[in-house]
Design a protein around this motif. Structure first.
Motif, PDB file in Angstrom:
ATOM      1  N   ASN A  54       0.644  -1.090  -0.152  1.00 24.82           N
ATOM      2  CA  ASN A  54       0.417   0.353  -0.112  1.00 24.82           C
ATOM      3  C   ASN A  54       0.533   0.990   0.047  1.00 24.82           C
ATOM      4  O   ASN A  54       1.942   1.293   0.963  1.00 24.82           O
ATOM      5  N   ARG A  60      -3.772   9.572   4.630  1.00 27.47           N
ATOM      6  CA  ARG A  60      -4.581   8.617   4.912  1.00 27.47           C
ATOM      7  C   ARG A  60      -4.433   8.910   6.675  1.00 27.47           C
ATOM      8  O   ARG A  60      -5.462   9.721   7.682  1.00 27.47           O
ATOM      9  N   PHE A  63      -6.772  12.237   7.169  1.00 32.02           N
ATOM     10  CA  PHE A  63      -8.237  11.677   7.277  1.00 32.02           C
ATOM     11  C   PHE A  63      -8.544  11.444   8.719  1.00 32.02           C
ATOM     12  O   PHE A  63      -8.800  11.896   9.263  1.00 32.02           O
ATOM     13  N   LEU A  64      -6.911  11.281   9.695  1.00 28.36           N
ATOM     14  CA  LEU A  64      -7.022  10.718  10.750  1.00 28.36           C
ATOM     15  C   LEU A  64      -7.724  11.357  11.848  1.00 28.36           C
ATOM     16  O   LEU A  64      -8.390  11.626  12.230  1.00 28.36           O
TER      17      LEU A  64
ATOM     18  N   ALA B  74     -13.358   6.404  11.566  1.00 27.99           N
ATOM     19  CA  ALA B  74     -12.323   7.299  10.895  1.00 27.99           C
ATOM     20  C   ALA B  74     -11.557   6.008  11.778  1.00 27.99           C
ATOM     21  O   ALA B  74     -11.019   5.732  10.799  1.00 27.99           O
ATOM     22  N   ALA B  75     -11.487   5.942  12.986  1.00 30.88           N
ATOM     23  CA  ALA B  75     -10.215   5.209  13.597  1.00 30.88           C
ATOM     24  C   ALA B  75     -10.019   3.728  13.006  1.00 30.88           C
ATOM     25  O   ALA B  75      -9.491   3.766  12.257  1.00 30.88           O
ATOM     26  N   LEU B  77     -12.571   2.560  10.374  1.00 28.54           N
ATOM     27  CA  LEU B  77     -12.126   2.774   8.849  1.00 28.54           C
ATOM     28  C   LEU B  77     -10.526   2.550   8.674  1.00 28.54           C
ATOM     29  O   LEU B  77     -10.340   1.799   7.618  1.00 28.54           O
ATOM     30  N   PHE B  78      -9.724   3.252   9.161  1.00 30.30           N
ATOM     31  CA  PHE B  78      -8.350   3.081   8.869  1.00 30.30           C
ATOM     32  C   PHE B  78      -7.327   2.281   9.004  1.00 30.30           C
ATOM     33  O   PHE B  78      -6.780   1.556   8.267  1.00 30.30           O
ATOM     34  N   ASN B  79      -8.658   1.630  10.553  1.00 27.66           N
ATOM     35  CA  ASN B  79      -7.232   0.555  10.974  1.00 27.66           C
ATOM     36  C   ASN B  79      -7.189  -1.026   9.559  1.00 27.66           C
ATOM     37  O   ASN B  79      -6.545  -1.858   9.560  1.00 27.66           O
ATOM     38  N   VAL B  81      -8.910  -1.530   6.466  1.00 30.62           N
ATOM     39  CA  VAL B  81      -9.068  -0.914   5.255  1.00 30.62           C
ATOM     40  C   VAL B  81      -7.782  -0.139   4.874  1.00 30.62           C
ATOM     41  O   VAL B  81      -7.793   1.145   5.041  1.00 30.62           O
ATOM     42  N   PRO B  82      -6.234  -0.726   5.259  1.00 31.57           N
ATOM     43  CA  PRO B  82      -4.815  -0.046   4.913  1.00 31.57           C
ATOM     44  C   PRO B  82      -5.077   0.494   3.492  1.00 31.57           C
ATOM     45  O   PRO B  82      -4.259   1.197   3.372  1.00 31.57           O
TER      46      PRO B  82
END
Lengths: 246, 246
Positions: A54, A60, A63-64, B74-75, B77-79, B81-82
């Motif tokens: 990735n 990204r 976003f966080l 947000a956190a 999804l971040f984790n 879907v890398p």
């Protein structure tokens, strides 16, 4: 155990070298996993990939970080302004996390100096400063969790910049408030620049405000105007009772 | 100490009575300050004011809850879907915290039954369900802090509802996936309603899914269709390896 911890953090510091030290200074605490911060300053132009293939850059993390900023600022406003309704809180938050304001935060911390990129930093748009600031907040969340993230936002955003009367448009400038008060009170005042690092890329000014020849407040900022405003605000709050009682 | 705690929570429970018990059941933990939750279910039509004269209703809590939902999702999804970029993460989050979805969450928890209002609940619009859900999340943040808030959102939003393949539009319905698989594999299947509380205002269905006359999954939900979908999803994940290996 204590000794072990010391050695451990020393070796980590050596790994990251100057980058580690600079990040630590900005954060005000010791990072655990420096890689999160490295990612926060890696521009997409480097074309780096992580182990899973990735893209490895800060996009990204923006976003966080944006999500964390929004929730910390929301909770702060909720607690600070019990009379503000939903519309008020939403408006105030969007002023605080505006693109312009985030750019200012990133610029003042000189985040751009840490970027790893194949594009020359001069060619970045203005938003790079705010984007890096958001990414840094995202990295703090990953490294240390919500509570540290909240503390960092309090120290770096809320304490120095979030001024509710000013955001509400009730106070345009503390300098003009202070001058008005001095004139009414027949007091003399002057602002003196006591520090000017003279470096164009990273200008820095120190300003002293004296009233009746007594130094009342000092401030340092990236422009003379900003430093004067901060010094005026400090003096204003020091004198606030006097002003309010007149 | 243990006894003291028991007595203390008993007296708190008595204070709030049925309201306390219901909230506790929804939360999955014991609230510390029940007043936050009372506020989360107080509609503006009551015209209540707090000690400082500010309106006492759930509207400001919606703002707070919305912010917490956004950052927890947000956190997550971040984790999870890398490979998802900023645009993807933003889009997925807005699907999860859509008005429609929040209304569904609030409706399924029957939050409207707890509202204190001078307007008849039938006269509320559809968004009341989502608004109450947001306010409840805000109350949890005030009562217990971010970590509890995060746990609640995991249990009540993410675990039962956040299904990334479905949000991405790759899976439309687990029921159709499962039926397709059964037909290919020449297996018999049937869905049986084993529970129907028959109460119009709070419908509740239990559905059993059998494959080759063996019960594979059970689920309960506010509609037969939903319960079938949940049961199918459970069966699908139980069979996933088999399906993927074909």
């Amino acid at each position: 155990m204590h000794l072990f911890k010391k050695i451990f953090s020393k070796s980590r510091a050596q790994e990251g070298g100057i980058f580690f030290d600079t990040i630590q200074k900005i954060l005000g605490f010791t990072p655990d996993t420096i890689d999160h911060y490295k990612r926060a300053f890696t521009h997409r132009s480097t074309n780096k990939l992580d182990a899973a293939g990735n893209p490895l850059n800060y996009e990204r993390l923006e976003f966080l970080g944006d999500a964390m900023l929004s929730s910390v600022i929301a909770a702060h406003l909720f607690n600070q302004v019990p009379s503000g309704d939903e519309g008020y809180l939403t408006k105030m938050r969007s002023k605080i996390v505006s693109r312009e304001h985030l750019n200012e935060l990133g610029r003042d911390l000189h985040l751009i100096d840490l970027v790893e990129s194949k594009v020359l930093t001069q060619h970045f748009g203005e938003n790079i400063h705010g984007n890096l600031f958001e990414a840094l907040v995202g990295a703090i969340y990953l490294d240390k969790g919500y509570i540290y993230c909240e503390k960092f936002i309090h120290n770096r955003v809320i304490a120095p910049y979030v001024d509710i009367p000013k955001l509400e448009g009730k106070v345009i400038s503390y300098k003009s408030l202070l001058i008005e008060w001095c004139q009414k009170e027949k007091r003399t005042f002057h602002y003196d620049v006591f520090e000017d690092n003279g470096i164009d890329a990273q200008k820095f000014f120190g300003v002293k405000l004296s009233i009746d020849n007594k130094i009342i407040a000092k401030a340092r900022a990236t422009s003379k105007k900003k430093a004067e405003e901060i010094a005026s605000k400090r003096a204003y709050f020091a004198f606030q009772e006097k002003i309010n009682n007149k």
